[in-house]
Design an enzyme around this catalytic site. Structure first.
Site, PDB file in Angstrom:
ATOM      1  N   ARG A  34      -1.724  20.574 -38.152  1.00  0.00           N
ATOM      2  CA  ARG A  34      -1.111  21.368 -39.213  1.00  0.00           C
ATOM      3  C   ARG A  34      -0.061  22.273 -38.585  1.00  0.00           C
ATOM      4  NH1 ARG A  34      -2.602  26.691 -41.668  1.00  0.00           N
ATOM      5  NH2 ARG A  34      -1.311  26.785 -43.527  1.00  0.00           N
TER       6      ARG A  34
ATOM      7  N   HIS B 209       5.722  29.255 -44.084  1.00  0.00           N
ATOM      8  CA  HIS B 209       4.775  30.109 -43.354  1.00  0.00           C
ATOM      9  C   HIS B 209       5.547  31.362 -42.939  1.00  0.00           C
ATOM     10  CE1 HIS B 209       0.744  29.861 -41.097  1.00  0.00           C
ATOM     11  NE2 HIS B 209       1.193  31.090 -40.913  1.00  0.00           N
TER      12      HIS B 209
ATOM     13  N   GLU C 193      -0.754  31.272 -47.383  1.00  0.00           N
ATOM     14  CA  GLU C 193      -1.197  32.642 -47.616  1.00  0.00           C
ATOM     15  C   GLU C 193      -0.184  33.520 -48.344  1.00  0.00           C
ATOM     16  OE1 GLU C 193      -2.643  34.405 -44.024  1.00  0.00           O
ATOM     17  OE2 GLU C 193      -4.120  32.855 -43.709  1.00  0.00           O
TER      18      GLU C 193
ATOM     19  N   ASN D 117      -7.964  29.280 -45.860  1.00  0.00           N
ATOM     20  CA  ASN D 117      -8.020  29.902 -44.530  1.00  0.00           C
ATOM     21  C   ASN D 117      -9.111  30.948 -44.556  1.00  0.00           C
ATOM     22  OD1 ASN D 117      -5.771  28.368 -44.019  1.00  0.00           O
ATOM     23  ND2 ASN D 117      -4.338  30.080 -43.877  1.00  0.00           N
TER      24      ASN D 117
ATOM     25  N   TYR E 298     -11.373  33.698 -42.304  1.00  0.00           N
ATOM     26  CA  TYR E 298     -11.581  34.434 -41.052  1.00  0.00           C
ATOM     27  C   TYR E 298     -12.726  35.446 -41.131  1.00  0.00           C
ATOM     28  CZ  TYR E 298      -7.229  32.539 -39.258  1.00  0.00           C
ATOM     29  OH  TYR E 298      -6.263  31.694 -38.813  1.00  0.00           O
TER      30      TYR E 298
ATOM     31  N   GLU F 251      -7.440  26.976 -41.824  1.00  0.00           N
ATOM     32  CA  GLU F 251      -7.440  27.877 -40.658  1.00  0.00           C
ATOM     33  C   GLU F 251      -8.808  28.509 -40.521  1.00  0.00           C
ATOM     34  OE1 GLU F 251      -4.394  30.936 -40.457  1.00  0.00           O
ATOM     35  OE2 GLU F 251      -2.884  29.509 -41.133  1.00  0.00           O
TER      36      GLU F 251
HETATM   37  C1  GCO Z   1      -2.728  33.862 -41.144  1.00  0.00           C
HETATM   38  C2  GCO Z   1      -1.644  33.052 -40.660  1.00  0.00           C
HETATM   39  C3  GCO Z   1      -1.649  32.826 -39.183  1.00  0.00           C
HETATM   40  C4  GCO Z   1      -2.253  33.884 -38.331  1.00  0.00           C
HETATM   41  C5  GCO Z   1      -3.742  33.733 -38.229  1.00  0.00           C
HETATM   42  C6  GCO Z   1      -4.398  34.797 -37.402  1.00  0.00           C
HETATM   43  O1  GCO Z   1      -3.743  33.304 -41.517  1.00  0.00           O
HETATM   44  O2  GCO Z   1      -2.576  35.075 -41.184  1.00  0.00           O
HETATM   45  O3  GCO Z   1      -1.656  31.854 -41.309  1.00  0.00           O
HETATM   46  O4  GCO Z   1      -0.302  32.706 -38.948  1.00  0.00           O
HETATM   47  O5  GCO Z   1      -1.733  33.841 -37.056  1.00  0.00           O
HETATM   48  O6  GCO Z   1      -4.308  33.786 -39.477  1.00  0.00           O
HETATM   49  O7  GCO Z   1      -4.174  36.051 -37.963  1.00  0.00           O
END
Ligand code: GCO
Length: 443
Positions: free
Chosen positions: A82, A126, A171, A297, A299, A351
């Protein structure tokens, strides 16, 4: 965190395994071969904007080293890669003339990927808007949505048969909230009303781009990538619960509701009051285009405390170098919640990964925490799939250490270490682990 046993064989045979990057974070060559400046090129020149004072002029020099990087991908046994296209590389002013030399780079990259039988999953946006469009108002100017659709059409027309999947935006929450809400990201505006209007224009641009790409030749599957989280109240207090509901409404539902339900969430609209966006008749019909896939994505979760100072998240599994709570359980919670609330297309985790203060010692990088992080998230993802969530792939963020936006090069998310002085790439232990994990799941 302890290592967790998880195997690629537990996942469906056609599950797509990959890694992810984005153009501005790795390409460098910021003015090579006719590329126009982007808002991130400009933002990096603003004093204090980037914590380490760095910029994207060289980054990982991927523009010149893409072959080596595709070889790396191949060595890692991934099925897919990706990445994003830099709009100002292929259309320097964001409208008008196309830059053939810019398209040439992506043409060569796609060839190199095809040679290694790696599927291309490309993102159109992006965050690196052509500066020339910013000069005309950027995403606050509704016209930018139409320019975006023209760009999307052209990319699909040229490459639509050589790309497995095209995402319109990555995002949009970040573009609106960090770019226009708190000035942490380009273009560096802090204005709530503007940020809410920008989020609407981003959604309209997504819909217009989807329509344009459907009309273009090519078999690429089309969708969008959203950053998402669950929002948990820190305590049972009414204030914390209200804050969590607001957070979920303004972040997750704000983008999901228009796409899947042709509306904005009432709670968020009420909260915004006079800052709610101007919506034109027919906008929701434009936005709610059928998707071939949705990229998620993931995290962390949002931990919502109304106290001052806020109660910190419990973080029993620790935090990452970004100070983000490690919370794998949030992934299945989020996916099951989304499945209950929306008629979802197939999902990809586009992600997931962690920043760690990695260093090369005696030729290797020991990052056991990252391995445990990925294992825990994969085990959690697998549970969600067992409960019926249709997930088709997982992309580890990121292939390479890279330019982490306003943190500059200080935060390392890669499974491959980059020495920015020499551009030397060194596989971290996590890359070796991922390579072996995928080899053992070989089908
Ligand atoms: C995001 C972006 C990435 C970042 C990653 C880590 O998710 O913010 O897609 O470019 O680098 O997430 O913060």
């Amino acid at each position: 965190m302890k290592p967790i046993s998880v195997s690629a064989r537990q996942f469906p045979g056609d599950f797509v395994w990959g890694t992810a990057t984005s153009a501005f974070q790795i390409e460098g060559a910021s003015s090579a071969d006719g590329k126009g400046p982007s808002i991130w090129d400009s933002f990096c020149t603003r004093p204090g904007a980037i914590k380490d004072g760095s910029d994207g002029k060289v980054a990982c020099d991927h523009y010149h080293r893409y072959r080596e990087d595709v070889d790396l991908l191949s060595d890692l046994n991934v099925d897919a890669y990706r990445f994003s296209m830099a709009w100002p590389r292929v259309q320097p002013c964001g409208k008008g003339a196309w830059n053939e030399a810019g398209f040439g780079f992506y043409d060569r990259l796609l060839d190199a990927l095809a040679e290694k039988r790696i599927d291309a999953h490309m993102t159109l946006y992006h965050w690196d808007l052509p500066q020339a469009l910013q000069d005309e108002g950027g995403w606050l100017n509704r016209d930018t949505a139409h320019r975006f659709a023209d760009y999307a059409y052209e990319v699909k027309r040229r490459f639509g048969d050589r790309i497995a999947a095209i995402a319109t935006h990555n995002e949009p929450w970040c573009t609106a909230n960090l770019g226009y809400g708190n000035a942490q990201f380009a273009p560096g505006v802090a204005d709530l009303k503007q940020s809410v209007q920008v989020s609407h224009h981003l959604l309209v641009s997504h819909g217009l781009a989807m329509q344009a790409m459907r009309a273009a030749p090519g078999s690429a599957r089309l969708g969008i990538v959203l950053n998402q989280w669950t929002a948990d109240p820190a305590t049972d207090s009414e204030a914390d619960r209200a804050l969590a509901e607001w957070e979920y409404a303004r972040s997750v539902q704000w983008f999901m509701d228009p796409i899947f339900k042709k509306r904005y969430p009432e709670l968020a609209l009420q909260g915004y009051g006079a800052d709610a966006p101007q919506v034109q008749a027919g906008d929701f019909d434009i936005i709610a285009q059928p998707l071939d896939f949705l990229g998620c994505n993931y995290y962390f979760r949002a931990w919502c405390s109304a106290e001052d100072p806020p109660r910190p998240a419990p973080a029993p599994l620790g935090t990452t170098d970004m100070d983000w709570e490690i919370y794998p359980e949030g992934l299945p919670e989020l996916l099951l919640k989304l499945k209950a609330e929306y008629p979802l297309p197939p999902l990809y985790i586009t992600e997931n990964g962690m920043a760690r203060a990695d260093a090369v010692e005696n030729g290797s990088v020991r990052d056991p925490e990252r391995i445990a992080f990925v294992q825990a998230h994969l085990a959690a993802l697998h549970r969600a799939m067992c409960e019926g969530v249709d997930v088709r792939g997982y992309f580890l963020w990121s292939l390479l250490d890279n330019f982490e936006w306003n943190s500059g090069y200080a935060k390392r998310f890669g499974i491959v270490h980059v020495d920015y002085q020499t551009q030397r790439r060194t596989l971290k232990d996590s890359a070796r682990w991922y390579r072996d994990f995928l080899a053992h799941g070989a089908r």
